[in-house]
Design an enzyme around this catalytic site. Structure first.
Site, PDB file in Angstrom:
ATOM      1  N   ASP A  33       2.977  20.021  -4.801  1.00  0.00           N
ATOM      2  CA  ASP A  33       2.299  18.736  -4.612  1.00  0.00           C
ATOM      3  C   ASP A  33       1.330  18.523  -5.765  1.00  0.00           C
ATOM      4  OD1 ASP A  33       1.724  16.807  -1.867  1.00  0.00           O
ATOM      5  OD2 ASP A  33       0.280  16.721  -3.528  1.00  0.00           O
ATOM      6  N   ILE A  34       1.297  17.295  -6.269  1.00  0.00           N
ATOM      7  CA  ILE A  34       0.457  16.956  -7.419  1.00  0.00           C
ATOM      8  C   ILE A  34      -1.031  16.987  -7.065  1.00  0.00           C
ATOM      9  CG2 ILE A  34       0.291  14.442  -7.166  1.00  0.00           C
ATOM     10  CD1 ILE A  34       1.226  14.228 -10.103  1.00  0.00           C
ATOM     11  N   ASN A  91       4.768  13.690   7.510  1.00  0.00           N
ATOM     12  CA  ASN A  91       4.221  12.376   7.840  1.00  0.00           C
ATOM     13  C   ASN A  91       5.374  11.383   7.849  1.00  0.00           C
ATOM     14  OD1 ASN A  91       1.496  13.214   7.973  1.00  0.00           O
ATOM     15  ND2 ASN A  91       1.390  13.209   5.737  1.00  0.00           N
ATOM     16  N   GLN A  98       2.072   8.195   5.949  1.00  0.00           N
ATOM     17  CA  GLN A  98       3.109   8.539   4.963  1.00  0.00           C
ATOM     18  C   GLN A  98       2.912   7.665   3.735  1.00  0.00           C
ATOM     19  OE1 GLN A  98       7.169   7.823   6.253  1.00  0.00           O
ATOM     20  NE2 GLN A  98       8.042   8.929   4.506  1.00  0.00           N
ATOM     21  N   HIS A 104       9.965  14.006   3.551  1.00  0.00           N
ATOM     22  CA  HIS A 104       9.508  15.237   2.904  1.00  0.00           C
ATOM     23  C   HIS A 104       8.719  16.071   3.892  1.00  0.00           C
ATOM     24  CE1 HIS A 104       6.540  12.047   2.150  1.00  0.00           C
ATOM     25  NE2 HIS A 104       5.597  12.967   2.195  1.00  0.00           N
ATOM     26  N   HIS A 106       5.772  18.957   4.049  1.00  0.00           N
ATOM     27  CA  HIS A 106       4.710  19.666   3.324  1.00  0.00           C
ATOM     28  C   HIS A 106       4.659  21.104   3.851  1.00  0.00           C
ATOM     29  CE1 HIS A 106       2.318  15.954   2.021  1.00  0.00           C
ATOM     30  NE2 HIS A 106       3.080  15.436   2.957  1.00  0.00           N
TER      31      HIS A 106
HETATM   32  P1  AMP Z   1       2.694  11.778   2.384  1.00  0.00           P
HETATM   33  O1  AMP Z   1       1.339  11.178   2.636  1.00  0.00           O
HETATM   34  O2  AMP Z   1       3.118  12.705   3.485  1.00  0.00           O
HETATM   35  O3  AMP Z   1       3.720  10.727   2.062  1.00  0.00           O
HETATM   36  O4  AMP Z   1       2.527  12.716   1.137  1.00  0.00           O
HETATM   37  C1  AMP Z   1       2.927  12.385  -0.164  1.00  0.00           C
HETATM   38  C2  AMP Z   1       2.501  13.524  -1.037  1.00  0.00           C
HETATM   39  O5  AMP Z   1       3.151  13.375  -2.275  1.00  0.00           O
HETATM   40  C3  AMP Z   1       1.003  13.592  -1.314  1.00  0.00           C
HETATM   41  O6  AMP Z   1       0.501  14.847  -0.881  1.00  0.00           O
HETATM   42  C4  AMP Z   1       0.918  13.427  -2.831  1.00  0.00           C
HETATM   43  O7  AMP Z   1      -0.100  14.208  -3.417  1.00  0.00           O
HETATM   44  C5  AMP Z   1       2.294  13.866  -3.271  1.00  0.00           C
HETATM   45  N1  AMP Z   1       2.764  13.304  -4.541  1.00  0.00           N
HETATM   46  C6  AMP Z   1       2.739  12.009  -4.930  1.00  0.00           C
HETATM   47  N2  AMP Z   1       3.296  11.870  -6.146  1.00  0.00           N
HETATM   48  C7  AMP Z   1       3.694  13.111  -6.523  1.00  0.00           C
HETATM   49  C8  AMP Z   1       4.329  13.645  -7.673  1.00  0.00           C
HETATM   50  N3  AMP Z   1       4.683  12.861  -8.714  1.00  0.00           N
HETATM   51  N4  AMP Z   1       4.579  14.965  -7.737  1.00  0.00           N
HETATM   52  C9  AMP Z   1       4.219  15.778  -6.708  1.00  0.00           C
HETATM   53  N5  AMP Z   1       3.623  15.342  -5.594  1.00  0.00           N
HETATM   54  C10 AMP Z   1       3.357  14.027  -5.496  1.00  0.00           C
END
Ligand code: AMP
Length: 122
Positions: A33-34, A91, A98, A104, A106
């Site tokens: 995760d970024i 989520n 989400q 996805h 986590h």
């Molecule tokens: P969600 O709120 O469950 O949709 O989580 C989306 C997740 O994606 C968040 O934890 C972000 O930090 C992560 N995210 C968004 N863009 C990227 C990316 N380019 N590379 C890795 N993680 C990302």
């Protein structure tokens, strides 16, 4: 919700945006995760156009469903969180916050995490 081909995880799957890859097979891709919320914070995504779990469970090919679930378990083992434990979160939809509309999971570990929810529902 209709699947948006331009969501950021679709772009990662197509190789248009880089990721810090942890694992990949025919069914799933896992990457860091970024914006990590724990010492280990990895996302596992299926290789298919599914926004949420209900659509995925109802409509994805069985091989993709099983391959994705196996990948989640393999990734948890590979990143070393199985013995101490970890939290698995998906989520799904507006009430869940989400952010990225591609299914996805986590994987959060490497520390003892807090309560599941914020306690605001009583
Ligand atoms: P969600 O709120 O469950 O949709 O989580 C989306 C997740 O994606 C968040 O934890 C972000 O930090 C992560 N995210 C968004 N863009 C990227 C990316 N380019 N590379 C890795 N993680 C990302």
């Amino acid at each position: 919700m209709a699947y948006d081909d331009n969501n950021i995880f679709a772009k990662i799957l197509r190789g248009e945006i880089p990721c810090k890859k942890v694992y990949e097979d025919d069914y799933a891709l896992a990457f860091h995760d970024i914006n990590p919320q724990a010492p280990v914070h990895v996302l596992v995504i299926p290789k298919g156009a599914y926004v949420g779990m209900a659509d995925f469970a109802a409509n994805a090919p069985t091989a993709l469903i099983s391959g994705f679930m196996q990948a989640v378990g393999k990734v948890a083992a590979e990143v070393g969180v199985v013995e101490e434990g970890y939290r698995l979160i998906a989520n799904d939809g507006p009430n869940s916050h989400q952010e990225v509309p591609h299914l996805h999971f986590h994987i959060l570990g490497g520390k003892r995490v807090g309560p599941l929810l914020d306690g605001s529902f009583r």
